[in-house]
Design a protein around this motif. Structure first.
Motif, PDB file in Angstrom:
ATOM      1  N   LEU A 131      -5.425  -6.933   9.725  1.00  0.00           N
ATOM      2  CA  LEU A 131      -4.444  -6.352  10.643  1.00  0.00           C
ATOM      3  C   LEU A 131      -4.993  -5.088  11.297  1.00  0.00           C
ATOM      4  CD1 LEU A 131      -1.105  -6.866   8.692  1.00  0.00           C
ATOM      5  CD2 LEU A 131      -1.697  -7.851  10.915  1.00  0.00           C
ATOM      6  N   LEU A 132      -5.780  -4.331  10.567  1.00  0.00           N
ATOM      7  CA  LEU A 132      -6.381  -3.136  11.145  1.00  0.00           C
ATOM      8  C   LEU A 132      -7.310  -3.523  12.298  1.00  0.00           C
ATOM      9  CD1 LEU A 132      -6.513  -0.074  10.874  1.00  0.00           C
ATOM     10  CD2 LEU A 132      -8.448  -0.371   9.324  1.00  0.00           C
ATOM     11  N   ASN A 133      -8.050  -4.606  12.133  1.00  0.00           N
ATOM     12  CA  ASN A 133      -8.919  -5.087  13.207  1.00  0.00           C
ATOM     13  C   ASN A 133      -8.109  -5.546  14.415  1.00  0.00           C
ATOM     14  OD1 ASN A 133     -11.321  -4.595  11.818  1.00  0.00           O
ATOM     15  ND2 ASN A 133     -11.301  -6.606  10.828  1.00  0.00           N
ATOM     16  N   VAL A 134      -6.951  -6.154  14.160  1.00  0.00           N
ATOM     17  CA  VAL A 134      -6.076  -6.575  15.260  1.00  0.00           C
ATOM     18  C   VAL A 134      -5.612  -5.364  16.058  1.00  0.00           C
ATOM     19  CG1 VAL A 134      -3.829  -7.589  15.813  1.00  0.00           C
ATOM     20  CG2 VAL A 134      -5.308  -8.691  14.132  1.00  0.00           C
ATOM     21  N   ILE A 135      -5.225  -4.306  15.364  1.00  0.00           N
ATOM     22  CA  ILE A 135      -4.765  -3.095  16.047  1.00  0.00           C
ATOM     23  C   ILE A 135      -5.887  -2.509  16.899  1.00  0.00           C
ATOM     24  CG2 ILE A 135      -4.025  -0.709  15.642  1.00  0.00           C
ATOM     25  CD1 ILE A 135      -2.528  -1.796  13.161  1.00  0.00           C
ATOM     26  N   HIS A 138      -6.420  -4.821  19.972  1.00  0.00           N
ATOM     27  CA  HIS A 138      -5.269  -4.867  20.883  1.00  0.00           C
ATOM     28  C   HIS A 138      -4.506  -3.544  20.803  1.00  0.00           C
ATOM     29  CE1 HIS A 138      -5.899  -9.227  21.304  1.00  0.00           C
ATOM     30  NE2 HIS A 138      -6.064  -9.239  19.986  1.00  0.00           N
ATOM     31  N   PRO A 139      -5.084  -2.476  21.357  1.00  0.00           N
ATOM     32  CA  PRO A 139      -4.447  -1.161  21.227  1.00  0.00           C
ATOM     33  C   PRO A 139      -3.241  -0.967  22.148  1.00  0.00           C
ATOM     34  CG  PRO A 139      -6.429  -0.974  22.548  1.00  0.00           C
ATOM     35  CD  PRO A 139      -6.389  -2.391  22.046  1.00  0.00           C
ATOM     36  N   GLY A 140      -3.066  -1.837  23.124  1.00  0.00           N
ATOM     37  CA  GLY A 140      -2.014  -1.635  24.107  1.00  0.00           C
ATOM     38  C   GLY A 140      -2.549  -0.836  25.283  1.00  0.00           C
ATOM     39  N   PRO A 141      -1.693  -0.421  26.204  1.00  0.00           N
ATOM     40  CA  PRO A 141      -0.233  -0.567  26.116  1.00  0.00           C
ATOM     41  C   PRO A 141       0.238  -1.997  26.366  1.00  0.00           C
ATOM     42  CG  PRO A 141      -0.830   0.384  28.209  1.00  0.00           C
ATOM     43  CD  PRO A 141      -2.104   0.290  27.419  1.00  0.00           C
ATOM     44  N   GLY A 175       4.651   2.114  28.356  1.00  0.00           N
ATOM     45  CA  GLY A 175       4.170   0.957  27.608  1.00  0.00           C
ATOM     46  C   GLY A 175       4.261   1.210  26.116  1.00  0.00           C
ATOM     47  N   TYR A 176       4.148   0.138  25.353  1.00  0.00           N
ATOM     48  CA  TYR A 176       4.209   0.230  23.897  1.00  0.00           C
ATOM     49  C   TYR A 176       2.798   0.324  23.325  1.00  0.00           C
ATOM     50  CZ  TYR A 176       9.157  -0.979  24.021  1.00  0.00           C
ATOM     51  OH  TYR A 176      10.503  -0.962  24.247  1.00  0.00           O
ATOM     52  N   ARG A 177       2.610   1.283  22.443  1.00  0.00           N
ATOM     53  CA  ARG A 177       1.341   1.459  21.732  1.00  0.00           C
ATOM     54  C   ARG A 177       1.612   1.550  20.235  1.00  0.00           C
ATOM     55  NH1 ARG A 177      -2.957   2.982  25.014  1.00  0.00           N
ATOM     56  NH2 ARG A 177      -2.405   3.604  27.146  1.00  0.00           N
ATOM     57  N   TRP A 178       0.547   1.326  19.458  1.00  0.00           N
ATOM     58  CA  TRP A 178       0.686   1.436  18.006  1.00  0.00           C
ATOM     59  C   TRP A 178       0.790   2.898  17.603  1.00  0.00           C
ATOM     60  CZ3 TRP A 178       1.838  -3.070  16.202  1.00  0.00           C
ATOM     61  CH2 TRP A 178       1.282  -4.224  16.767  1.00  0.00           C
ATOM     62  N   ARG A 179       1.739   3.179  16.731  1.00  0.00           N
ATOM     63  CA  ARG A 179       1.864   4.521  16.170  1.00  0.00           C
ATOM     64  C   ARG A 179       0.698   4.818  15.232  1.00  0.00           C
ATOM     65  NH1 ARG A 179       6.447   3.778  13.834  1.00  0.00           N
ATOM     66  NH2 ARG A 179       7.843   4.771  15.335  1.00  0.00           N
ATOM     67  N   LEU A 180       0.084   3.795  14.681  1.00  0.00           N
ATOM     68  CA  LEU A 180      -0.950   3.935  13.663  1.00  0.00           C
ATOM     69  C   LEU A 180      -2.274   4.384  14.263  1.00  0.00           C
ATOM     70  CD1 LEU A 180      -0.070   0.557  11.980  1.00  0.00           C
ATOM     71  CD2 LEU A 180       0.375   2.790  10.953  1.00  0.00           C
ATOM     72  N   PRO A 182      -5.956   3.908  13.743  1.00  0.00           N
ATOM     73  CA  PRO A 182      -6.759   2.970  12.940  1.00  0.00           C
ATOM     74  C   PRO A 182      -7.856   3.632  12.114  1.00  0.00           C
ATOM     75  CG  PRO A 182      -7.190   2.701  15.297  1.00  0.00           C
ATOM     76  CD  PRO A 182      -5.998   3.594  15.175  1.00  0.00           C
ATOM     77  N   ASP A 183      -8.487   4.674  12.639  1.00  0.00           N
ATOM     78  CA  ASP A 183      -9.549   5.337  11.873  1.00  0.00           C
ATOM     79  C   ASP A 183      -8.978   6.036  10.642  1.00  0.00           C
ATOM     80  OD1 ASP A 183     -11.464   4.503  13.699  1.00  0.00           O
ATOM     81  OD2 ASP A 183     -11.353   6.351  14.881  1.00  0.00           O
ATOM     82  N   ALA A 184      -7.830   6.690  10.798  1.00  0.00           N
ATOM     83  CA  ALA A 184      -7.214   7.372   9.661  1.00  0.00           C
ATOM     84  C   ALA A 184      -6.703   6.370   8.630  1.00  0.00           C
ATOM     85  CB  ALA A 184      -6.072   8.266  10.155  1.00  0.00           C
ATOM     86  N   VAL A 185      -6.105   5.259   9.105  1.00  0.00           N
ATOM     87  CA  VAL A 185      -5.620   4.229   8.181  1.00  0.00           C
ATOM     88  C   VAL A 185      -6.795   3.588   7.441  1.00  0.00           C
ATOM     89  CG1 VAL A 185      -4.459   1.999   8.003  1.00  0.00           C
ATOM     90  CG2 VAL A 185      -3.518   3.782   9.488  1.00  0.00           C
TER      91      VAL A 185
END
Length: 265
Positions: A131-135, A138-141, A175-180, A182-185
């Motif tokens: 899932l981290l790779n998916v984020i 596909h970062p958005g928006p 647009g919608y973006r991930w709150r996460l 990815p590097d920190a997660v």
């Protein structure tokens, strides 16, 4: 001082006398456990529940690195102190299960509930890493939440997983973006995978009790894990339970999990 975002659930007019802190899994939020918490405290009104958004998740503020399990535990204990509400018991699911064990080592609550989580060191990978790779890919928006859900589904994930992950979207700049982050997660996950917390279970700090709940339709716990848990049971402070359902027991078997925790809490 920054502190994690929280949701609280109580029903007693005079206020609860004891507090259960609930720690969600990776990519989750405290609100994922809202229904469970409301129903639990309705049956045990002497308890209140504090549902924490762990660092990097939900509505918690940005915290300074390093992003580790120890940092998550520090956040929870700082929150407890600022609220004036001790960690009388802690419940953690999946990623939150390891965090709960570290809270147990630091604060010696009366009970620690580990919901379908292994204390073992593991090689990085699995659904969380995918899932981290998916984020990242596909970062958005995204024009709509549905577009983000479709992107996750196109990577091979089931619709319910895609919709669950979409709870991490925020509307920014049309647009919608991930709150996460990815590097920190990724930093947080790396620490999670390399931690071995069997010492907390095999030598629990008195008077704390540890309850492990295994989901019957989940493969998170290996046969070796189950054997080590059962071997620790004769101490009288470690208890092994099995419930029907998948990894998200609070969704798959909410009545069974609530009744189990309510009985022993």
């Amino acid at each position: 001082m920054s502190r994690p975002f929280l949701h609280q659930y109580t029903v007693a007019e005079a206020g609860p006398r004891r507090w259960l802190y609930v720690l969600h899994g990776i990519y989750g939020t405290g609100r994922n456990w809202a229904s469970f918490a409301r129903r639990l405290v309705a049956g045990r009104p002497e308890w209140g529940a504090v549902l924490v958004d762990l660092r990097l998740h939900g509505h918690s503020p940005s915290f300074e690195p390093p992003h580790t399990l120890a940092a998550c535990v520090h956040d929870v204990l700082e929150l407890s102190e600022s609220l004036g509400r001790p960690v009388d018991a802690v419940l953690g699911h999946s990623f939150g299960g390891k965090a709960a064990l570290m809270v147990a080592a630091a604060a010696a609550p009366s009970q620690t509930w580990v919901i379908d989580a292994t204390p073992s060191r593991r090689s990085p990978g699995g659904g969380a890493a995918r899932l981290l790779n998916v984020i990242r890919r596909h970062p958005g928006p995204f024009a709509t939440r549905r577009h983000a859900v479709a992107a996750v589904e196109a990577e091979g994930f089931a619709a319910h997983v895609a919709h669950w992950l979409a709870a991490n979207l925020v509307f920014v700049d049309a647009g919608y973006r991930w709150r996460l982050d990815p590097d920190a997660v990724e930093e947080l996950l790396a620490d999670y995978f390399r931690r071995d917390l069997w010492d907390v279970i095999e030598t629990p700090a008195p008077p704390s009790e540890i309850h492990l709940v295994r989901a019957g339709q989940s493969d998170i716990l290996s046969a070796d894990d189950i054997g080590r848990f059962r071997a620790a049971a004769p101490s009288g402070r470690v208890h092994f339970h099995a419930l029907a359902g998948g990894h998200w027991l609070h969704v798959d078997n909410p009545d069974g999990l609530r009744d189990l925790v309510a009985e022993h809490l």
